[in-house]
Design a protein around this motif. Structure first.
Motif, PDB file in Angstrom:
ATOM      1  N   VAL A 131     -12.417  -1.208  10.108  1.00 23.43           N
ATOM      2  CA  VAL A 131     -11.554  -1.909  11.171  1.00 23.43           C
ATOM      3  C   VAL A 131     -12.215  -3.249  11.071  1.00 23.43           C
ATOM      4  CG1 VAL A 131     -10.848  -2.101  13.388  1.00 23.43           C
ATOM      5  CG2 VAL A 131     -11.171   0.178  12.342  1.00 23.43           C
ATOM      6  N   GLU A 159      -5.765  -9.259  19.688  1.00 20.28           N
ATOM      7  CA  GLU A 159      -6.163  -8.385  18.755  1.00 20.28           C
ATOM      8  C   GLU A 159      -6.528  -7.105  19.277  1.00 20.28           C
ATOM      9  OE1 GLU A 159      -9.315  -8.607  15.040  1.00 20.28           O
ATOM     10  OE2 GLU A 159     -10.047  -9.576  16.669  1.00 20.28           O
ATOM     11  N   LYS A 212      -4.838  -3.980  17.833  1.00 18.08           N
ATOM     12  CA  LYS A 212      -5.590  -2.822  16.941  1.00 18.08           C
ATOM     13  C   LYS A 212      -6.336  -1.685  18.122  1.00 18.08           C
ATOM     14  CE  LYS A 212      -7.028  -6.058  13.668  1.00 18.08           C
ATOM     15  NZ  LYS A 212      -8.126  -6.692  13.022  1.00 18.08           N
ATOM     16  N   ALA A 244      -6.783   1.868  16.712  1.00 18.48           N
ATOM     17  CA  ALA A 244      -7.856   1.866  15.822  1.00 18.48           C
ATOM     18  C   ALA A 244      -9.083   1.793  16.597  1.00 18.48           C
ATOM     19  CB  ALA A 244      -7.756   0.819  14.947  1.00 18.48           C
TER      20      ALA A 244
END
Length: 197
Positions: free
Chosen positions: A27, A137, A141, A144
């Motif tokens: 990631v 971000e 994400k 994840a």
């Protein structure tokens, strides 16, 4: 037997652990986002920051829907703080308490959706020169990063002894989660795939 944390500070401990798990899970996050996550983990390591005190003096968790509703009634700066808290609590709980959320009335996906949406709104409300890119971000994400925190939590449970390892094992048996399996493999508790038991 639990392992003693030898890092000079809690933030350094979480930084090293976060970097390891992020690398393992592939990631990619910006350095400022990693910094934000390290601070989040260190802050929520004490329940005083994760929970608020109720009227009876006990620790309570305000429901996400109530946080969101309150944010709608607030002016911009307060709204940013409330939405940021909603995102932070959602991310932490979806990662560290994923097993409990799977068995609860609202699942992990609810926390992921609420938290991601909260970070998106903070990014829109935050000044362009501030942390808007971090919040974007975190939103993009979110799932994840939940997986990253779930692995960090599992590694912590396994390192704290047999009862924590058993919880991780039971969760792995129930869900078949590959990350939990890898934690158990790394701890020597289950054989790697393809190896005889």
């Amino acid at each position: 037997m639990s392992q003693l944390v030898t890092a000079p500070s809690l933030k350094e401990f979480f930084k090293a652990l976060l970097e390891e798990v992020i690398r393992r899970q592939r990631v990619a996050v910006a350095e400022t986002t990693e910094f934000y996550l390290v601070n989040l983990l260190a802050d929520f390591a004490t329940t005083d920051h994760l929970f608020s005190k109720g009227e009876n003096g006990r620790n309570e968790q305000e429901p996400l829907a109530m946080l969101y509703h309150r944010s709608l009634q607030q002016q911009r700066d307060e709204r940013i703080r409330t939405l940021r808290r909603l995102g932070d609590v959602s991310l932490y709980q979806a990662g560290f308490f994923s097993g409990a959320l799977r068995e609860g009335p609202v699942g992990q996906d609810y926390y992921i959706q609420m938290g991601g949406a909260a970070y998106a709104q903070v990014a829109d409300l935050a000044p362009a020169a501030g942390f808007a890119a971090v919040y974007r971000e975190l939103c993009a994400k979110f799932r994840a990063l939940v997986d990253v925190l779930e692995e960090i939590a599992a590694r912590g449970l396994v390192s704290n002894g047999a009862s924590g390892a058993l919880k991780v094992y039971e969760s792995w048996v129930r869900t078949g989660n590959d990350r939990l399996e890898q934690v158990l493999v790394d701890a020597g508790m289950v054989a790697p795939k393809g190896m005889p038991n």
